[in-house]
Design a protein around this motif. Structure first.
Motif, short mmCIF file in Angstrom:
data_model
loop_
_atom_site.label_atom_id
_atom_site.label_comp_id
_atom_site.label_asym_id
_atom_site.label_seq_id
_atom_site.Cartn_x
_atom_site.Cartn_y
_atom_site.Cartn_z
N ALA A 182 -8.15 -0.19 -4.27
CA ALA A 182 -7.18 -0.88 -5.13
C ALA A 182 -5.94 -0.01 -5.37
O ALA A 182 -4.81 -0.51 -5.33
CB ALA A 182 -7.82 -1.26 -6.47
N TYR A 183 -6.17 1.28 -5.59
CA TYR A 183 -5.03 2.17 -5.78
C TYR A 183 -4.18 2.22 -4.50
O TYR A 183 -2.95 2.09 -4.56
CB TYR A 183 -5.47 3.59 -6.16
N LEU A 184 -4.83 2.42 -3.37
CA LEU A 184 -4.09 2.52 -2.10
C LEU A 184 -3.33 1.22 -1.82
O LEU A 184 -2.20 1.26 -1.36
CB LEU A 184 -5.05 2.87 -0.96
N ASP A 185 -3.95 0.09 -2.13
CA ASP A 185 -3.27 -1.19 -1.94
C ASP A 185 -2.08 -1.33 -2.88
O ASP A 185 -1.07 -1.93 -2.51
CB ASP A 185 -4.25 -2.35 -2.18
N SER A 186 -2.19 -0.79 -4.08
CA SER A 186 -1.09 -0.90 -5.05
C SER A 186 0.16 -0.16 -4.60
O SER A 186 1.27 -0.52 -5.01
CB SER A 186 -1.52 -0.41 -6.43
N VAL A 187 -0.01 0.83 -3.77
CA VAL A 187 1.14 1.59 -3.28
C VAL A 187 2.05 0.70 -2.45
O VAL A 187 3.27 0.89 -2.43
CB VAL A 187 0.69 2.85 -2.51
N VAL A 188 1.49 -0.29 -1.79
CA VAL A 188 2.29 -1.23 -0.99
C VAL A 188 3.32 -1.93 -1.87
O VAL A 188 4.45 -2.15 -1.47
CB VAL A 188 1.38 -2.26 -0.28
N ILE A 189 2.93 -2.24 -3.09
CA ILE A 189 3.80 -2.95 -4.01
C ILE A 189 4.75 -2.02 -4.75
O ILE A 189 5.94 -2.30 -4.88
CB ILE A 189 2.95 -3.75 -5.03
N ASP A 190 4.22 -0.90 -5.22
CA ASP A 190 4.97 -0.04 -6.13
C ASP A 190 5.50 1.25 -5.53
O ASP A 190 6.27 1.95 -6.19
CB ASP A 190 4.07 0.34 -7.33
N GLY A 191 5.06 1.63 -4.34
CA GLY A 191 5.37 2.95 -3.81
C GLY A 191 6.67 3.03 -3.04
O GLY A 191 7.20 2.04 -2.54
N SER A 192 7.14 4.26 -2.95
CA SER A 192 8.30 4.55 -2.10
C SER A 192 7.86 4.51 -0.64
O SER A 192 6.66 4.40 -0.34
CB SER A 192 8.84 5.94 -2.43
N ASP A 193 8.82 4.63 0.27
CA ASP A 193 8.47 4.64 1.69
C ASP A 193 7.53 5.80 2.02
O ASP A 193 6.57 5.63 2.77
CB ASP A 193 9.73 4.74 2.56
N GLN A 194 7.79 6.97 1.45
CA GLN A 194 6.93 8.13 1.69
C GLN A 194 5.53 7.91 1.12
O GLN A 194 4.54 8.21 1.76
CB GLN A 194 7.55 9.41 1.12
N GLU A 195 5.45 7.39 -0.10
CA GLU A 195 4.15 7.11 -0.71
C GLU A 195 3.39 6.08 0.11
O GLU A 195 2.17 6.19 0.28
CB GLU A 195 4.33 6.63 -2.15
N LEU A 196 4.08 5.10 0.62
CA LEU A 196 3.45 4.08 1.46
C LEU A 196 2.90 4.70 2.74
O LEU A 196 1.78 4.41 3.15
CB LEU A 196 4.44 2.96 1.79
N PHE A 197 3.67 5.58 3.36
CA PHE A 197 3.21 6.26 4.57
C PHE A 197 1.94 7.07 4.28
O PHE A 197 0.94 6.96 5.00
CB PHE A 197 4.30 7.17 5.13
N ILE A 198 1.97 7.86 3.22
CA ILE A 198 0.84 8.72 2.87
C ILE A 198 -0.40 7.86 2.55
O ILE A 198 -1.50 8.12 3.04
CB ILE A 198 1.19 9.65 1.70
#
Length: 102
Positions: free
Chosen positions: A23-39
Motif C-alpha cells: 500500500a505504501y509503495l502504491d501510494s508513491v505513484v499518487i503522491d511521490g516525486s519522479d525520483q520517489e516513484l523510481f525508487i
C-alpha cells in the motif's frame, strides 16, 4: 514462546506487513516525486518476487523475508542495476519499511 514460521499469528503478521508495504509503495505513484516513484517502483519489483517466493515456500518469517530482500538487492547492486545515490535510497526505503514490522 516463539511462533513457528507457519503459525497463524506469524502468517497474519506477514500478510499485514506485505499489505501495508505494498500500500505504501502504491501510494508513491499518487503522491511521490519522479525520483520517489523510481525508487519505489524498483523496490516493488524485488519485494514482489521475494514475497512470492516466501509464499511458495510457506515461510512467513519476516526475518527471512528481510534476509531475502537484502540478498536480492545486493545481487542487483553487484550487477550495477542501480548505482550510487539510487542504491542508497532503495536500501534506505527498504530499511524504513521493514522497521515498521519490528
Amino acid at each position: 514462546m516463539n511462533e513457528s514460521i507457519n503459525s497463524d499469528v506469524t502468517k497474519q503478521a506477514f500478510d499485514d506487513f506485505v499489505d501495508s508495504t505494498q500500500a505504501y509503495l502504491d501510494s508513491v505513484v499518487i503522491d511521490g516525486s519522479d525520483q520517489e516513484l523510481f525508487i519505489a517502483s524498483y523496490l516493488t519489483g524485488h519485494f514482489s518476487l521475494v514475497g512470492s517466493n516466501a509464499l511458495g515456500l510457506d515461510d512467513f518469517s519476516l526475518e527471512t523475508l528481510n534476509t531475502y530482500m537484502l540478498k536480492s538487492l545486493e545481487k542487483a547492486y553487484a550487477k550495477n542495476e542501480v548505482l550510487g545515490q539510487d542504491q542508497i535510497e532503495v536500501s534506505a526505503l527498504w530499511q524504513q519499511l521493514f522497521s515498521r514490522a519490528e
